[in-house]
Design a protein around this motif. Structure first.
Motif, PDB file in Angstrom:
ATOM      1  N   TRP A 140     -14.590   8.090 -26.627  1.00 14.55           N
ATOM      2  CA  TRP A 140     -13.502   8.864 -27.231  1.00 14.55           C
ATOM      3  C   TRP A 140     -12.331   7.974 -27.626  1.00 14.55           C
ATOM      4  N   VAL A 141     -12.119   6.893 -26.884  1.00 17.38           N
ATOM      5  CA  VAL A 141     -11.050   5.952 -27.224  1.00 17.38           C
ATOM      6  C   VAL A 141     -11.400   5.218 -28.513  1.00 17.38           C
ATOM      7  N   LYS A 142     -12.653   4.770 -28.613  1.00 17.07           N
ATOM      8  CA  LYS A 142     -13.072   4.048 -29.822  1.00 17.07           C
ATOM      9  C   LYS A 142     -13.059   4.969 -31.045  1.00 17.07           C
ATOM     10  N   GLU A 143     -13.449   6.223 -30.858  1.00 18.37           N
ATOM     11  CA  GLU A 143     -13.416   7.180 -31.971  1.00 18.37           C
ATOM     12  C   GLU A 143     -11.989   7.437 -32.427  1.00 18.37           C
ATOM     13  N   TRP A 144     -11.064   7.493 -31.463  1.00 18.43           N
ATOM     14  CA  TRP A 144      -9.655   7.710 -31.787  1.00 18.43           C
ATOM     15  C   TRP A 144      -9.114   6.557 -32.623  1.00 18.43           C
ATOM     16  N   ILE A 145      -9.477   5.339 -32.256  1.00 20.63           N
ATOM     17  CA  ILE A 145      -9.038   4.167 -33.012  1.00 20.63           C
ATOM     18  C   ILE A 145      -9.709   4.134 -34.385  1.00 20.63           C
ATOM     19  N   ALA A 146     -10.995   4.466 -34.427  1.00 20.38           N
ATOM     20  CA  ALA A 146     -11.740   4.463 -35.691  1.00 20.38           C
ATOM     21  C   ALA A 146     -11.149   5.441 -36.701  1.00 20.38           C
ATOM     22  N   ALA A 147     -10.506   6.501 -36.179  1.00 19.07           N
ATOM     23  CA  ALA A 147      -9.902   7.499 -37.067  1.00 19.07           C
ATOM     24  C   ALA A 147      -8.557   7.021 -37.621  1.00 19.07           C
ATOM     25  N   GLY A 148      -8.180   5.787 -37.290  1.00 21.64           N
ATOM     26  CA  GLY A 148      -6.953   5.218 -37.844  1.00 21.64           C
ATOM     27  C   GLY A 148      -5.741   5.291 -36.935  1.00 21.64           C
ATOM     28  N   ASN A 149      -5.944   5.684 -35.689  1.00 19.42           N
ATOM     29  CA  ASN A 149      -4.822   5.803 -34.761  1.00 19.42           C
ATOM     30  C   ASN A 149      -4.606   4.493 -34.007  1.00 19.42           C
ATOM     31  N   THR A 150      -3.355   4.176 -33.754  1.00 17.09           N
ATOM     32  CA  THR A 150      -3.026   2.931 -33.060  1.00 17.09           C
ATOM     33  C   THR A 150      -2.311   3.163 -31.728  1.00 17.09           C
ATOM     34  N   SER A 151      -2.182   4.423 -31.331  1.00 16.62           N
ATOM     35  CA  SER A 151      -1.529   4.745 -30.060  1.00 16.62           C
ATOM     36  C   SER A 151      -1.967   6.124 -29.597  1.00 16.62           C
ATOM     37  N   PHE A 152      -1.780   6.379 -28.307  1.00 16.23           N
ATOM     38  CA  PHE A 152      -2.089   7.703 -27.751  1.00 16.23           C
ATOM     39  C   PHE A 152      -0.921   8.663 -27.898  1.00 16.23           C
ATOM     40  N   TYR A 153       0.280   8.098 -28.042  1.00 15.34           N
ATOM     41  CA  TYR A 153       1.494   8.901 -28.191  1.00 15.34           C
ATOM     42  C   TYR A 153       2.188   8.514 -29.496  1.00 15.34           C
ATOM     43  N   LYS A 154       2.942   9.446 -30.030  1.00 12.92           N
ATOM     44  CA  LYS A 154       3.845   9.107 -31.128  1.00 12.92           C
ATOM     45  C   LYS A 154       5.088   9.984 -31.024  1.00 12.92           C
ATOM     46  N   ASN A 155       6.184   9.451 -31.504  1.00 11.53           N
ATOM     47  CA  ASN A 155       7.451  10.168 -31.487  1.00 11.53           C
ATOM     48  C   ASN A 155       7.871  10.411 -32.920  1.00 11.53           C
ATOM     49  N   ASP A 156       8.021  11.660 -33.268  1.00 10.64           N
ATOM     50  CA  ASP A 156       8.366  12.026 -34.641  1.00 10.64           C
ATOM     51  C   ASP A 156       9.652  12.840 -34.625  1.00 10.64           C
ATOM     52  N   GLN A 157      10.755  12.204 -35.059  1.00 10.36           N
ATOM     53  CA  GLN A 157      12.063  12.850 -35.140  1.00 10.36           C
ATOM     54  C   GLN A 157      12.464  13.493 -33.813  1.00 10.36           C
ATOM     55  N   GLY A 158      12.238  12.756 -32.742  1.00  9.85           N
ATOM     56  CA  GLY A 158      12.661  13.228 -31.440  1.00  9.85           C
ATOM     57  C   GLY A 158      11.680  14.125 -30.729  1.00  9.85           C
ATOM     58  N   SER A 159      10.558  14.436 -31.364  1.00 17.05           N
ATOM     59  CA  SER A 159       9.526  15.253 -30.721  1.00 17.05           C
ATOM     60  C   SER A 159       8.358  14.352 -30.339  1.00 17.05           C
ATOM     61  N   LEU A 160       7.849  14.543 -29.127  1.00 15.01           N
ATOM     62  CA  LEU A 160       6.771  13.706 -28.615  1.00 15.01           C
ATOM     63  C   LEU A 160       5.424  14.374 -28.849  1.00 15.01           C
ATOM     64  N   TYR A 161       4.463  13.575 -29.306  1.00 19.93           N
ATOM     65  CA  TYR A 161       3.102  14.052 -29.535  1.00 19.93           C
ATOM     66  C   TYR A 161       2.143  13.153 -28.767  1.00 19.93           C
ATOM     67  N   ALA A 188      -9.302   6.267 -18.607  1.00 14.34           N
ATOM     68  CA  ALA A 188      -9.872   6.886 -19.810  1.00 14.34           C
ATOM     69  C   ALA A 188     -11.192   7.573 -19.499  1.00 14.34           C
ATOM     70  N   ASN A 189     -11.977   6.971 -18.624  1.00 17.14           N
ATOM     71  CA  ASN A 189     -13.252   7.588 -18.247  1.00 17.14           C
ATOM     72  C   ASN A 189     -13.070   8.886 -17.481  1.00 17.14           C
ATOM     73  N   LYS A 190     -11.949   9.030 -16.795  1.00 15.48           N
ATOM     74  CA  LYS A 190     -11.717  10.225 -15.971  1.00 15.48           C
ATOM     75  C   LYS A 190     -11.086  11.372 -16.752  1.00 15.48           C
ATOM     76  N   VAL A 191     -10.645  11.113 -17.990  1.00 24.24           N
ATOM     77  CA  VAL A 191     -10.102  12.193 -18.806  1.00 24.24           C
ATOM     78  C   VAL A 191     -11.213  13.231 -19.030  1.00 24.24           C
ATOM     79  N   GLY A 192     -10.868  14.479 -18.799  1.00 21.39           N
ATOM     80  CA  GLY A 192     -11.855  15.545 -18.890  1.00 21.39           C
ATOM     81  C   GLY A 192     -12.460  15.898 -17.542  1.00 21.39           C
ATOM     82  N   GLU A 193     -12.494  14.919 -16.655  1.00 22.13           N
ATOM     83  CA  GLU A 193     -13.025  15.171 -15.317  1.00 22.13           C
ATOM     84  C   GLU A 193     -11.923  15.540 -14.336  1.00 22.13           C
TER      85      GLU A 193
END
Length: 801
Positions: A431-452, A378-383
């Protein structure tokens, strides 16, 4: 921009250079392989009266490297004949020839000064617009290109192949600051489509993506081992292997395979180029590694490393190194509740959760390693990359992890694991803590067969782009595209009027459920589709028929049941072959026995390059009886009819191939062995095989498809049978095969020869199928055959009794 590469030059004929040249040759690219001119003669050259000026001497490095390709295991070439596509040369006499190639790959020693000097030499000869890349595992691309012309820098980038280049999917592309932005996606597409690679775009940072995170993970594992529990080498490998979704080589077997000197060099590259003191401390070479390198205990290449294979009175034994005493001792198999918990569940997600949730020392080791790797990633993301997906793919493709670090984080529960990390005093990236604070519980999600996945810049989910050549069956199933299905197989709508028959039984072994679904699928496709693809995305395409079922029936002497099973298999394959709509099979990796027979009736087979294809029934004391013998004899009959040739040599070759249970080493090798036909195709990228098969179905359907008509099969008869059996008897007398092998060989000879009829007799396909079934049934009743079946089920390998 589109990359059109027909000729290439590889500079450097060492292990990586020669094998990169081999992979280029594998996909049909004519390649010039250059290396230095030797300064001394070998004893052999002296004996021949050669001088240092002789071309054979001057080209020796590259010529020898090409010759070694046929001796390396696993084989770098899809087919040994492909070595002819590589032309040897030397840097003094032939460097000017790079003016005629489309791609120049530098693969010399990992030394910046050496690389810079070579690139300046290349620049003097390359034509403007020629792509030049460096296969470096961590040296700065920008530093290498300093001082080169604008056109050179515009067409220069890094292409880091992972070793061995044929088998490792990952290829990191590293653009320089002056690389033409249009060249980057063009090279990515070329390397995916033509070379068959999984490509990630990395930033020009020390060790790029895969080696940066992979090396960190290995080093923190070693630190945890020594500082927090005194774990043994085999204990660490038990924890950090399949129990955590990593390869069986785990930590220390991986280091032995890589080479400890190579690993130390990679670690020191990061140590020398990062400024953060905490990070430098991790990448400082541990004393134990320094000591082992000094002793030349480098792993596989020196004969010993963390493990040592030693011959004793009871055969070979693998000893492990005691890091406290530096002595090799017999291994002690680790036992612990968390290890057992991980074994008891299926799937990497559940295994990882199981091993980190326990209360014993193995669970603590797993968690202590994992949490550090996740936070570091996670620390290396962006680098090292702006994309978590590319970091995940780099670790899966380059280090054979089942899940990348961010997929792993999702698997163990992002929110819960972050809470645990912080409770233990670790600093989780903002950035990980901010992502969780925004209500997210995962880095990926699958919506009707499409990956995000999370888009770091916007802190929003963004759809993951997928190349049109990649068809994901799991996504289609999530989109409710399953037309029919049962426990063993499903028929899935691929769109455009094409359906895909997918096997999904355990190990994709063929049983009554799959055969039933094939029957149903043919009827469904007849009514509602243009044609059908037979493919799946399991680990292997198909390991054969359900041996367990056959053994149980044989032990119970249920001969009618076995007869019905084989008859159903044969009739199902016959139905596919005579189907009035096109069928294309797309096998991959292990395709054995019944899996091959499921592909044989198809109008065309489009195999992935890494397809290991063979009729292996002899290994379990049987012969092919799902149409395999019939199809091979039919092909031989067709060939000699067209070529007006003698049939016996072709039947003899089939007898040897099937009788020795020969498995191809690639899709191309399957053609050489005769398992695949001349018009069957091989694709480099396994991810594209279903797409290619779908296009083939559409092409046949739009061209006015007509089903394959039945024709008579010319057989060698009793005379040819005698020749086959005589050959088998010779092998028995020479000690190559056992009595039971000879018994099976005589049954196989009877079938392939067409029984006791005169040579040249024309027989029907059904006649040949009946011979197959009769021989198969009789072998099922043999105790030694049943022993072979039992051994395969319990030991996973053939018994030669």
């Amino acid at each position: 921009m589109k990359c059109s590469i027909r000729k290439a030059a590889v500079i450097g004929s060492g292990i990586m250079g020669s094998q990169i040249a081999a992979q280029l040759a594998n996909v049909g690219i004519a390649t010039l392989l250059l290396d230095i001119v030797p300064k001394e003669l070998t004893q052999e050259e002296t004996a021949k009266g050669l001088t240092l000026d002789h071309p054979a001497v001057r080209n020796r490095c590259a010529t020898s490297a090409i010759a070694r390709l046929s001796k390396i295991k696993p084989a770098p070439l899809y087919d040994e004949s492909f070595a002819s596509r590589i032309t040897p040369g030397n840097l003094e006499d032939h460097l000017a020839q790079v003016a005629s190639v489309d791609w120049i790959i530098e693969v010399v020693v990992e030394n910046l000064d050496v690389k810079k000097r070579l690139l300046k030499q290349i620049e003097a000869y390359r034509k403007p617009g020629t792509i030049v890349t460096s296969n470096t595992s961590g040296i700065s691309i920008n530093a290498m290109a300093e001082g080169c012309s604008n056109d050179f820098q515009k067409h220069f980038l890094g292409t880091h192949f992972f070793n061995p280049p044929r088998y490792m999917k990952l290829l990191e592309i590293i653009p320089g600051k002056h690389t033409d932005p249009e060249l980057i996606p063009a090279m990515k597409i070329f390397c995916e489509n033509v070379l068959g690679k999984g490509v990630v775009i990395a930033k020009d940072t020390p060790n790029f993506i895969g080696n940066r995170i992979g090396t960190y993970g290995l080093l923190v594992t070693l630190q945890e081992m020594q500082m927090n529990g005194g774990y043994t080498v085999e204990e660490v490998d038990a924890v950090t292997g399949p129990a955590m979704g990593r390869p069986k080589s785990a930590t220390f077997r991986t280091l032995d395979l890589v080479g400890l000197d190579t690993f130390v060099h990679v670690a020191e590259n990061v140590f020398g180029h990062v400024s953060d003191e905490d990070e430098k401390a991790v990448f400082a070479t541990p004393d134990v590694l320094k000591g082992m390198v000094e002793r030349k205990w480098l792993g596989e290449k020196s004969g010993q490393g963390f493990y040592l294979k030693k011959k004793g009175e009871k055969g070979s034994e693998i000893l492990s190194l005691n890091l406290a005493t530096m002595e090799y001792l017999p291994q002690q198999k680790p036992k612990g509740a968390s290890l057992e918990a991980a074994k008891a569940v299926k799937g990497t997600k559940e295994k990882t959760k199981a091993i980190i949730s326990g209360k014993d020392r193995y669970s603590q080791l797993a968690w202590n390693i994992l949490k550090q790797v996740l936070i570091y990633s996670a620390n290396k993301v962006g680098e090292i990359s702006d994309s978590i997906q590319e970091i995940d793919e780099a670790m899966k493709w380059g280090f054979s992890w089942d899940l990348g670090p961010f997929e792993t984080w999702d698997a163990i529960g992002l929110v819960r694991s972050v809470e645990r990390m912080e409770a233990e005093g670790l600093s989780v990236p903002n950035w990980v803590k901010e992502w969780i604070a925004a209500g997210n519980t995962s880095f990926y999600k699958n919506d009707q067969g499409s990956l995000y996945s999370i888009h770091i810049g916007s802190q929003q989910f963004k759809q993951v782009e997928q190349a049109p050549e990649v068809i994901n069956l799991r996504n289609l199933k999530e989109q409710n595209k399953v037309v029919k299905g049962n426990s063993g197989a499903s028929l899935i709508d691929l769109g455009d009027g094409v359906a895909c028959l997918e096997f999904h039984s355990p190990n994709n072994a063929i049983g009554e459920d799959i055969l039933s679904m094939i029957h149903q699928s043919v009827d469904e496709v007849r009514s509602n589709f243009e044609g059908m693809v037979i493919a799946n995305q399991g680990r292997n395409f198909c390991v054969g028929a359900n041996i367990m079922l056959l053994l149980m029936e044989a032990q119970d002497e249920e001969w009618d049941e076995i007869n019905d099973i084989i008859h159903m298999f044969q009739s199902t394959m016959y139905k596919v072959k005579r189907f009035e709509k096109p069928v294309i099979a797309a096998p991959h990796r292990m395709c054995l026995g019944g899996g091959v027979e499921a592909c044989m009736p198809a109008d065309q087979v489009i195999a992935s390059a890494e397809t290991y294809y063979g009729l292996v029934e002899v290994g379990v004391g049987l012969i092919p009886a799902g149409g395999g013998c019939k199809e091979l004899t039919l092909r031989a009959s067709q060939h000699v009819r067209l070529a007006d040739a003698d049939l016996q040599p072709y039947i003899t070759q089939i007898f040897e191939t099937v009788g020795m249970a020969t498995v191809s080493t690639s899709g191309h090798d399957a053609k050489r062995l005769g398992y695949l036909r001349p018009f069957d195709r091989v694709v480099a990228n396994q991810d594209h095989s279903i797409y290619e098969a779908k296009q083939a179905v559409l092409g046949l359907a739009r061209g006015g498809y007509e089903p394959i008509p039945e024709e008579k099969i010319r057989v060698v008869g009793s005379e040819g049978k005698a020749i086959l059996q005589l050959g088998a008897l010779g092998m028995k007398q020479s000690g190559y095969i056992s009595d039971h092998d000879l018994f099976i060989a005589k049954k196989l000879a009877h079938v392939l020869a067409g029984g006791d009829v005169p040579a040249g007799t024309l027989v029907s396909e059904q006649y040949m199928l009946d011979l197959e079934r009769e021989a198969f049934l009789s072998l099922c009743g043999e105790p030694k055959t049943q022993q072979r079946m039992q051994h395969m089920l319990t030991k996973g390998k053939a018994l030669r009794n």
